[in-house]
Design a protein around this motif. Structure first.
Motif, PDB file in Angstrom:
ATOM      1  N   GLU C 333      -9.152  -3.924  12.464  1.00 53.92           N
ATOM      2  CA  GLU C 333      -7.819  -3.411  12.796  1.00 53.92           C
ATOM      3  C   GLU C 333      -6.828  -4.028  11.815  1.00 53.92           C
ATOM      4  O   GLU C 333      -6.873  -5.224  11.535  1.00 53.92           O
ATOM      5  N   VAL C 335      -3.147  -2.714  11.523  1.00 53.49           N
ATOM      6  CA  VAL C 335      -1.726  -2.437  11.762  1.00 53.49           C
ATOM      7  C   VAL C 335      -1.052  -3.604  12.489  1.00 53.49           C
ATOM      8  O   VAL C 335       0.003  -4.083  12.067  1.00 53.49           O
ATOM      9  N   GLN C 336      -1.681  -4.049  13.562  1.00 47.71           N
ATOM     10  CA  GLN C 336      -1.168  -5.233  14.256  1.00 47.71           C
ATOM     11  C   GLN C 336      -1.469  -6.494  13.449  1.00 47.71           C
ATOM     12  O   GLN C 336      -0.643  -7.408  13.364  1.00 47.71           O
ATOM     13  N   LYS C 339       0.836  -7.411  10.472  1.00 48.39           N
ATOM     14  CA  LYS C 339       2.293  -7.394  10.677  1.00 48.39           C
ATOM     15  C   LYS C 339       2.970  -8.741  10.393  1.00 48.39           C
ATOM     16  O   LYS C 339       3.996  -8.776   9.686  1.00 48.39           O
ATOM     17  N   ARG C 365      -6.064   6.324   8.208  1.00 45.19           N
ATOM     18  CA  ARG C 365      -5.247   6.046   9.394  1.00 45.19           C
ATOM     19  C   ARG C 365      -4.325   4.852   9.208  1.00 45.19           C
ATOM     20  O   ARG C 365      -3.176   4.903   9.639  1.00 45.19           O
ATOM     21  N   GLU C 366      -4.801   3.766   8.619  1.00 45.34           N
ATOM     22  CA  GLU C 366      -4.010   2.533   8.591  1.00 45.34           C
ATOM     23  C   GLU C 366      -3.673   2.083   7.164  1.00 45.34           C
ATOM     24  O   GLU C 366      -2.527   1.779   6.857  1.00 45.34           O
ATOM     25  N   PRO C 369      -1.393   4.580   4.874  1.00 44.56           N
ATOM     26  CA  PRO C 369      -0.004   4.559   5.341  1.00 44.56           C
ATOM     27  C   PRO C 369       0.701   3.220   5.082  1.00 44.56           C
ATOM     28  O   PRO C 369       1.888   3.205   4.759  1.00 44.56           O
ATOM     29  N   LEU C 370      -0.005   2.101   5.226  1.00 41.36           N
ATOM     30  CA  LEU C 370       0.621   0.802   4.961  1.00 41.36           C
ATOM     31  C   LEU C 370       0.898   0.619   3.472  1.00 41.36           C
ATOM     32  O   LEU C 370       2.002   0.243   3.067  1.00 41.36           O
ATOM     33  N   ALA C 371      -0.111   0.877   2.642  1.00 43.29           N
ATOM     34  CA  ALA C 371       0.076   0.693   1.199  1.00 43.29           C
ATOM     35  C   ALA C 371       1.054   1.719   0.640  1.00 43.29           C
ATOM     36  O   ALA C 371       1.655   1.490  -0.408  1.00 43.29           O
TER      37      ALA C 371
END
Lengths: 468, 468, 468
Positions: C333, C335-336, C339, C365-366, C369-371
């Protein structure tokens, strides 16, 4: 020279490509059904000119400014307003130049395809955007925007939008919708009921929002029954302005089906602001089931958009506030989460619940098996970061075999970027035709059936599922 | 006119398609090895005519009736019996008409491909099924079923089934298997040991089932040692009727390797019905390790089918009971879950544990890496909702690079839909040949090797892995 | 006869294949940038002949011996040393024969492609390896290894390696790097700072390692500030030997941003060996944020390789010790987990954090979008089991649409199998050219842009991201 390949997104192999071309010819000019999105009803109410190219294409489009941000460009330089009212760029041309100089960042992204399509098909600008062409493109588009045929209603008609839904909060007075109706203009712009602010105990000002809901409806929303009744009244008000759906953006897909007494007790805690995060989550989950029950009464379609971690960057939230491109998808579980809702209303053939996901790993494993058996459940199209050629292709490949085509609901553009709407629908139609052509060429679908399904996916299913 | 494209499921590009065609020619007529499935041994024991087209194609096939259910058709109207004995349709022709009128729902699903194949290849019916052709198709198939060449044994032989395994519970008397053996018919129909009812503390009537297991075996199954010995005896009994495997359908992939004392204590709690859900789960998990130890003694292959949330809809379970198409896959974890089992027996080269998954996201990440190093572990083929052209393709693409071909075990049809068996094996062979042709055309496999692998995937690996 | 198809990994359709061929022609001979890997600096320091074919190709390559192990071949028979010094095969020819006899196991794996490439392009051996050709191949390669042009430095130059990074622990004296520098040889072999042994409270001998860190740096590492300062000094030492990055291999992606007081307290517990697993995890997570802060000072790129369950088989760990092919990816995981780190430093445009994943379900999914929004974040290439044609293709398909090309960093070979380096880069370049050709052929990228992106992915981005 056109930046748009007429065969874009079609299969590589020539015979299959030809099938795709022929399928696409039969759907490319169909009217647009846009049953879920975020365009501003004020545009259509006031019908004023869009101010400048930067405010049309960059500042409101989080796809665009997030990519520029990812390469270290300050959001202020892109005209994103600061929460503290501090300096931010207001010169559209300067913003546009930054965008143009960095246009290579968008290579192979859907944004690039939508932008090129809008520049060319909407504004007739066919050169490649870059540092050299930046000013000329800006001037060209700015000139267009000054003309009457580029005003919102004119574009609406030119885009062949048969119906478009905006999304308004439960407390919205729908004044722009009223103004549209009263103007006599016949463009079908409808609203949708989005009650996050009055169903989420963790929403800013929840108790006050619920009180305001009471004032709007004449119900005593300090009681559970009054609160539910206020929702019913408000939904009816939204229906008056064309709404055929409600929409719910929860962090998870959790649902609950509490007893009336338990729900009332939780509601009381929520009003007092004393819910734990777990209780707040349970309350939101229960409200989905209540909304579904109301849908059985009033016929609104229930949309669930779950799985986004909103405003992920604390410093960015601090400086710029919400919705600045930092919403990140998270892993989402549906099988346990939806069981209370589905046990309550999942077998109802007259109810339509449309599920959207930001976790495509659930499509084949959870969502298609669920939608492939529960009468009330339908799958919304590939959403947000998946609203792209690869995302749409994977959506079909992972859902069709188990849920078929008829447990899906066509395309949603889900956008506030108005000029991208024809481009987005065009991409969806092309990807679907490519998929159908591949099925035909591999003996999985007969050609005559493919033509029928192409119509379904491009037009009929959206209209039918959203009761438009 | 045939509904079957002779090149179906082959690659689009012509040269690659030609390689696939040539590979397929060498495997399409190989005998069928069906090492795991759910056909009814009674069919082969009694060899009576199948009653009517609806009872052959619709009522027993959850793929078919779940899709009809998803569009709001009542299960009663499809002939699914109610638990309370209430009304359900019994007129096969009426059921068939509903099915035919809704045949478009199956577009691009594997069911459609299997059905079209069975109609055409088994029954010689080549028209498209729809409302207009419903009655003619029904009459045609009904006429066939009345003929001796459509009886179960005749079809078995015509399908070129070299061996088929059914699945029976540990308490089953295997009387149909006995009748087959005593009949002198030489069709190889074997059983498999499925002990869910006596290893799952949460199974209905667990304590009574364990007692019955004691009675069948003459062991004192109120003691841990007697219970294990009873399993050994029962496995030997199943082996007498040809079993080469056991099969275990657990909600998760959890395993445990408890001390004998801890296992005995947990078993005692299970018999008393006082296990917590967590303890029940631990007991099931431990029993997998016990079964693996017995496999080391008696040579049965251990199959683990985990990850299904059974009977998801409470109202449907209430009205129609189990197995009505509401089994939904769930996210499944293997790396931690299998460690106790693998630490105990994973390095045994003479043991075969075959893993099936309903969570394909684990194929590349967990399952192929595990099967690609542990000697005891093999990967079962794409299962259930993944038993489809796209599912099978993704299975190969996500497992081969890490686990190779030789840690997989060929195809399982895993079906109770008898007439779909040739179709399902044909789909698997076509998809594998398409995959191999693509490897050849992209320089990842030499052509001569592809022919050998095609034989392996279509026939040899299943035979070898299941010791048939 | 060559085992290498000149068009390998290119698209099937001829026009698209031609585009891929032309793109590939422009990148195939570019120098190799290898910014992360595990080659042994001693090779380049001493420049001695590699001992024999088995010790070059089998014993050090966990991809090779894990596949042989999976089919029941004992690790001892493959020359893997036992921890207890017990017997293991030392005859290279015998080991090689086992490998050759089982070469079919590698069909369609990346290992097969890398091995065939190395046999042919490095050693000029073009026959298929199997039981019949085993001895001849062995002799051929052994003869080559005796020649000066097959010594490490000669191969380094022949492979056109412009820069290669090895990976050393924080306590390493870097003597081989010193010897390389002092030798006057100009090959660019640099180190990278891998501090697992001194940042992971659960690492064997953590407290002693931290003490040794103090001795090496003259800092009092029993205090939190002294410990941090020791890291700074050590990083500077590594920078002296060319390091441009640090590397962190944690079981999860967890990060923390503790107050100095809380961090110091946790550090004190870690030194006493009294951290709970949860606290150890928190400490590791906090150290990523500290390392990122140091990167802001000294410019080292921060690499995070998380998600591997190390040494999964307890019996194998007992007999053979660490790193024997039993490292298994786990669900991860982000996203959390990221952070705290991203809230602390994610918006820094001058920081580069490169994320690698063993859980490809997070790419779309993660990770993308973050990069695709955080300036500090870049995505490392497909790693480990995903370092394969299908893995690389999926990486591009699941990251490009959201993160674009310019939030990725080119290719890493991440290998200790020296002779596979040209093969691995060749595979990456081919897969990327195939992907780009497909984009061009489907109208998603203009041809002139594809040529530029091909250069970026093959060479420029790695050089730029790693500051080489």
């Amino acid at each position: 020279m056109s930046q748009l390949n007429p065969d874009r997104l079609f299969p590589l192999e020539e015979n299959t490509r030809q099938v795709a071309r022929e399928l696409y010819q039969t759907v490319k000019d169909l009217p647009i059904i846009s049953p879920h999105g975020h365009t501003d009803p004020r545009w259509f109410a006031e019908n004023e000119a869009f101010p400048d190219p930067a405010q049309l294409f960059i500042t409101p489009d989080h796809y665009v400014f997030r990519m520029l941000c990812s390469q270290g460009l300050a959001l202020e330089s892109l005209g994103i307003p600061r929460a503290d009212g501090g300096w931010t760029e207001t010169d559209g041309r300067k913003i546009w130049r930054i965008f143009a100089e960095n246009y290579h960042l968008f290579r192979a992204t859907p944004s690039r395809m939508w932008l090129d399509h809008a520049f060319e098909e909407v504004f007739g600008w066919t050169e490649r955007l870059n540092a050299q062409t930046a000013d000329a493109a800006y001037d060209h588009i700015a000139d267009c925007l000054a003309k009457p045929e580029f005003r919102p209603r004119a574009l609406f008609e030119r885009f062949k939008i048969e119906a478009i839904a905006t999304t308004e909060g439960a407390l919205d007075d729908l004044k722009w919708h009223r103004q549209i109706r009263e103007s006599g203009w016949t463009g079908k712009v409808i609203t949708a009921y989005r009650p996050d602010a009055v169903v989420d105990p963790e929403f800013d000002g929840f108790a006050g929002n619920v009180e305001a809901l009471g004032e709007l409806t004449g119900e005593d929303t300090s009681t559970w029954e009054g609160y539910l009744q206020a929702h019913r009244i408000r939904r009816a008000y939204f229906k008056d302005f064309g709404a055929t759906s409600s929409d719910h953006g929860h962090p998870t897909a959790r649902t609950e089906n509490l007893s009336a007494a338990d729900a009332a007790a939780l509601f009381a805690k929520a009003l007092k602001g004393s819910c734990t995060p777990e209780e707040a989550d349970a309350f939101r989950g229960h409200m989905l089931t209540e909304m579904a029950r109301m849908s059985l009464e009033d016929g609104l379609v229930l949309q669930i958009h779950s799985g986004s971690f909103r405003n992920h960057s604390a410093p960015t939230m601090g400086i710029f506030s919400r919705d600045k491109g930092f919403d990140i998808p998270t892993r989402t579980e549906y099988v346990q989460a939806l069981k209370p809702l589905l046990d309550a209303v999942g077998m109802e053939p007259d109810l339509t619940i449309i599920l959207f996901t930001l976790d495509e790993t659930t499509c084949a494993r959870e969502l298609a098996p669920l939608a492939g058996v529960y009468p009330a459940l339908k799958l919304g199209p590939a959403w947000w970061f998946y609203d792209s050629p690869e995302g749409m292709r994977r959506f079909r490949e992972t859902t069709t075999e188990t849920a078929g085509f008829y447990n899906t609901v066509g395309f949603n553009d889900d956008t506030r970027a108005f000029c991208s709407i024809p481009a987005r629908h065009d991409v969806a139609r092309r990807v679907d035709c490519a998929y159908l052509a591949t099925l035909v060429a591999t003996g999985r679908l007969a050609a005559d059936e493919a033509y029928e399904v192409a119509q379904d996916l491009s037009y009929r299913l959206a209209k039918q599922a959203y009761r438009l």
